[in-house]
Design an enzyme around this catalytic site. Structure first.
Site, PDB file in Angstrom:
ATOM      1  N   ASP A 265      27.186 -60.858   2.908  1.00 22.14           N
ATOM      2  CA  ASP A 265      27.142 -59.575   2.224  1.00 22.14           C
ATOM      3  C   ASP A 265      25.666 -59.207   2.102  1.00 22.14           C
ATOM      4  O   ASP A 265      24.778 -60.044   2.259  1.00 22.14           O
ATOM      5  CB  ASP A 265      27.832 -59.626   0.857  1.00 22.14           C
ATOM      6  CG  ASP A 265      28.171 -58.214   0.364  1.00 22.14           C
ATOM      7  OD1 ASP A 265      27.657 -57.227   0.946  1.00 22.14           O
ATOM      8  OD2 ASP A 265      28.942 -58.072  -0.603  1.00 22.14           O
TER       9      ASP A 265
HETATM   10  C1  BGC Z   1      28.780 -54.490  -0.535  1.00 22.41           C
HETATM   11  C2  BGC Z   1      29.506 -54.575   0.791  1.00 22.41           C
HETATM   12  C3  BGC Z   1      28.932 -53.551   1.739  1.00 22.41           C
HETATM   13  C4  BGC Z   1      27.441 -53.782   1.877  1.00 22.41           C
HETATM   14  C5  BGC Z   1      26.750 -52.814   2.802  1.00 22.41           C
HETATM   15  C6  BGC Z   1      27.289 -54.560  -0.369  1.00 22.41           C
HETATM   16  O1  BGC Z   1      26.652 -54.309  -1.567  1.00 22.41           O
HETATM   17  O2  BGC Z   1      29.239 -55.505  -1.395  1.00 22.41           O
HETATM   18  O3  BGC Z   1      30.869 -54.375   0.604  1.00 22.41           O
HETATM   19  O4  BGC Z   1      29.597 -53.597   2.959  1.00 22.41           O
HETATM   20  O5  BGC Z   1      26.842 -53.659   0.608  1.00 22.41           O
HETATM   21  O6  BGC Z   1      26.713 -51.535   2.264  1.00 22.41           O
END
Ligand code: BGC
Length: 752
Positions: A265
């Site tokens: 993530d």
């Molecule tokens: C989120 C993800 C997301 C990523 C990119 C993160 O903060 O938890 O779900 O895909 O950011 O935007």
């Protein structure tokens, strides 16, 4: 002479041609098996090039190998539409004018359709839009289980049941990936709340892990073959999930044999040694605080960049792990960026718009409909009052990473006007003020929702309109602002915000023809439920929102959605709040733990496997609305269930068949649900568990046989002592019904 020249140049071309032919390297040769191509590419890459392709080069892209013509990988959120383009190294908009798309209904709405086919057209449509936008990976779908109604991100997930989620996620993945675009099923694992999402260590028993929280991920990688999976922020067994020995190496890549790419993530990587050894393949979004925040070489300082390179160069670590990561990333490239057979994609095609509308209208759940208040009877209705902020507020902007830049979003009020305006007068009053914002990372809704009147004035205006009208549609609920349905922080209470309860009560006194339409991704308390004749659960429905809501209000679409999670009467009726810890261990909360990444708070899931209806059922705590509940404008009668055998052995299957008849006057669809109850078991089990469902379309008066087949896996539980699934011989019951609390027919059978 001329002839000779021509001959020479033809020969020249031929030699060049055959030269080029001979030289086509294996890694670029489509006719060669992909494993061979990967090995060939790997053998040509320098150490630096290998390091380069396992971490990001910008907010949403990772390096390719320019020298070898291996393209970059471009990712995009996810999961409800393709996110707009942001700047290279900032969340702000890049200012492109060709990046607006169709917003599909939130995953809670998709799940509420209980229709695998809707999931398939969702994936197909989204995949086509991603392709057109040149994306290789869509960051979604999200399949974290609904543990508490306070989780700010429940709207991005598919509810409380592992079986329903597993069934709904697989067609989505296949639909997206048919376009040569990978899905990134997220967030693996145990990211069941937003508060403390970076700094909480989840403690739970293996039964809860394997029976409740893992199955959707397992289905996503084994049945859906998701080419990537995204690690989560939280910790499990003291390690952050995006580089976690237990979750990634032991379970995902070990037990499940996953061959795809584990993506972190954004900002979930915190340690080079763990990132190397604990199952991570591709690092994204690392905050470079303390490394090189804001500097241009930030990406080179990622944990899997220079620090890793230095370790290899100094001989402290070998290249075995690196080559494994590179192989996986190359494998992903061959399926996506280097896939020559992928379609071109399209944006906002007629099919996409139709899909968005159909999924939205099939997902809306009719929670209550006393005295057949809905659909709105136009012969008795000259004036409709629409009340509530959510009737006029765009919901595609906000909520976190799933926020979108849409081609259009039909608002509920506009949809209602469009559908009813020719036959009746439609008037509007705001009623309450909630969130007047409308900007997410520079994507602007363009709406001016400022309001200066007092709450008393707004209520008075709404009540007056309600009294003067023949029908009142209240459109309220939550929204995508902080502490509502939004990423990064949870809701602060279970009740409706902005004093909506009071307003709804007032409206119910002013006019008995009232429909409450709740726009939310979570359950809410409904203290007014006895005063209000009809309630619709409308989720965040995306671009076709207003059209779908109007179609259901008018009866053009007969509601057929079913709740993908239970609505408790009060928060304490939910097991995470009754038994478990939320948002963390009380003593540790008091001591201030969890504020810092390095000082995580523990959250113990004491409720174990008793999540959602498993808890309500077993403890006999009546919910406000049950899992699987959803009414229709017509009625369905169930016959007596029959089984094709009364005993089955371990390798057998058993089929249950029930006749379902549409006994009303409208065509409609019913979701026939099969729950299994283990009558005697050596370990505690929920009273019943969903193990099959089918959505059946029936014309008025029509009846059909619905058959659902299961095998021993539907009878099994996870035995922690054996670390395996076990189906104990003995008696079981198959319960078939219209919701988890509305079982219409049942039959006993025996596992030999
Ligand atoms: C989120 C993800 C997301 C990523 C990119 C993160 O903060 O938890 O779900 O895909 O950011 O935007």
């Amino acid at each position: 002479m001329i002839k000779k020249l021509i001959l020479l140049s033809v020969l020249g071309c031929m030699t060049q041609f055959s030269f080029a032919q001979k030289k086509t390297p294996v890694y670029l040769d489509d006719s060669k098996p992909v494993e061979q191509r990967i090995e060939d590419a790997l053998s040509r890459m320098t150490l630096e090039e290998k390091i380069n392709i396992i971490h990001a080069q910008s907010k949403f892209s990772s390096h390719g190998v320019p020298r070898l013509g291996i393209p970059e990988l471009w990712t995009a959120d996810g999961p409800h539409g393709v996110r707009s383009e942001v700047l290279w190294d900032e969340w702000d908009q890049a200012g492109w004018t060709n990046d607006s798309i169709i917003a599909y209904p939130a995953l809670t709405a998709l799940s509420a359709t209980w229709n695998r086919n809707m999931s398939s057209i969702y994936g197909k449509s989204l995949g086509e839009e991603a392709r057109y936008r040149g994306k290789d990976v869509i960051l979604g779908p999200g399949v974290n289980i609904y543990r508490t109604p306070l989780n700010g991100r429940n709207f991005e997930y598919m509810g409380e049941d592992p079986f329903l989620t597993s069934q709904m996620v697989v067609p989505y993945i296949k639909g997206v990936q048919a376009n040569g675009v990978a899905t990134s099923v997220k967030h693996f694992a145990l990211n069941n709340q937003e508060t403390f999402r970076h700094s909480s260590n989840v403690i739970l028993d293996d039964r809860a892990l394997y029976e409740i929280y893992l199955p959707p991920f397992k289905a996503a990688v084994q049945e859906g073959d998701s080419w990537t999976i995204m690690g989560a922020y939280d910790l499990y067994k003291g390690q952050h999930a995006s580089h976690n020995q237990y979750l990634l190496n032991d379970i995902l890549k070990g037990e499940w044999g996953y061959k795809g790419v584990v993506v972190s993530d954004w900002g979930a990587v915190l340690d080079t040694d763990q990132a190397i050894h604990n199952g991570l393949d591709l690092e994204f979004g690392t905050w470079t605080n303390g490394l090189s925040k804001g500097t241009s070489n930030a990406y080179e300082n990622y944990y899997l960049a220079k620090p890793y390179l230095d370790l290899i160069k100094s001989g402290k670590v070998g290249t075995k792990e690196l080559d494994d990561k590179v192989r996986r990333v190359l494998g992903l490239a061959y399926k996506t960026s280097m896939n020559k057979n992928k379609p071109f994609g399209s944006i906002a095609s007629e099919e996409h718009i139709a899909a968005a509308k159909q999924i939205a209208s099939e997902g809306i759940v009719l929670l209550q409909n006393q005295k057949a208040t809905l659909p709105i009877n136009l012969s008795k209705t000259k004036k409709i009052a629409v009340i509530g902020e959510n009737a006029i507020k765009m919901m595609t902007v906000g909520g976190g990473s799933s926020s979108l830049k849409v081609k259009y979003e039909t608002l509920p009020l506009d949809g209602i006007k469009e559908r009813f305006g020719k036959q009746t007068e439609v008037v509007y009053a705001r009623g309450y003020v909630g969130d007047v914002g409308g900007d997410y990372n520079g994507v602007k809704s363009g709406q001016n929702l400022k309001e200066t009147r007092s709450s008393a004035e707004l209520i008075a205006e709404a009540v007056k309109l309600a009294k003067e009208s023949d029908f009142v549609v209240f459109v309220g609920g939550l929204n995508k602002s902080d502490h509502q349905d939004a990423e990064g922080m949870d809701r602060e209470s279970y009740g409706l915000p902005y004093d909506q309860d009071k307003l709804i009560s007032e409206l119910s006194k002013a006019n008995k023809n009232l429909a409450v339409v709740l726009v939310s991704g979570n359950a809410v308390a409904m203290p007014w439920i006895k005063e209000v004749p009809s309630v619709l659960q409308s989720w965040y429905l995306g671009s076709e929102s207003g059209h779908a809501i109007a179609a259901v209000l008018a009866g053009d679409a007969n509601p057929s959605g079913k709740l993908p999670f239970s609505f408790p009467v009060k928060l304490e009726d939910n097991s995470a709040h009754a038994l478990g810890e939320y948002p963390g261990n009380k003593a540790e909360l008091a001591a201030g733990k969890g504020k810092d990444l390095k000082d995580p708070i523990n959250i113990t899931y004491n409720e174990g496997i008793f999540v959602g209806y498993r808890w309500h059922d077993t403890k006999n705590i009546k919910p406000l609305f049950s899992f699987g509940h959803g009414l229709s404008y017509t009625t369905f009668e169930y016959g007596k269930v029959k089984a094709d055998k009364s005993e089955l052995t371990a390798n057998d299957k058993i089929t249950f068949t029930v006749n379902v008849k549409n006994t009303g006057k409208m065509n409609g669809a019913e979701v026939v649900q099969l729950y299994i109850s283990d009558l005697k078991s050596s370990l505690p089990r929920p009273l019943k568990e969903l193990k099959g469902f089918d959505k059946v379309y029936l014309k008025a008066g029509e009846s059909k046989d619905v058959s659902i087949t299961i095998d021993k896996s539907a009878l099994s539980f996870f035995d922690p002592a054996k670390h395996d699934w076990v189906a104990e011989p003995g008696d079981f019951e198959a319960l078939i019904g219209s919701s988890s609390s509305d079982i219409r027919t049942k039959i006993k059978f025996t596992l030999k």
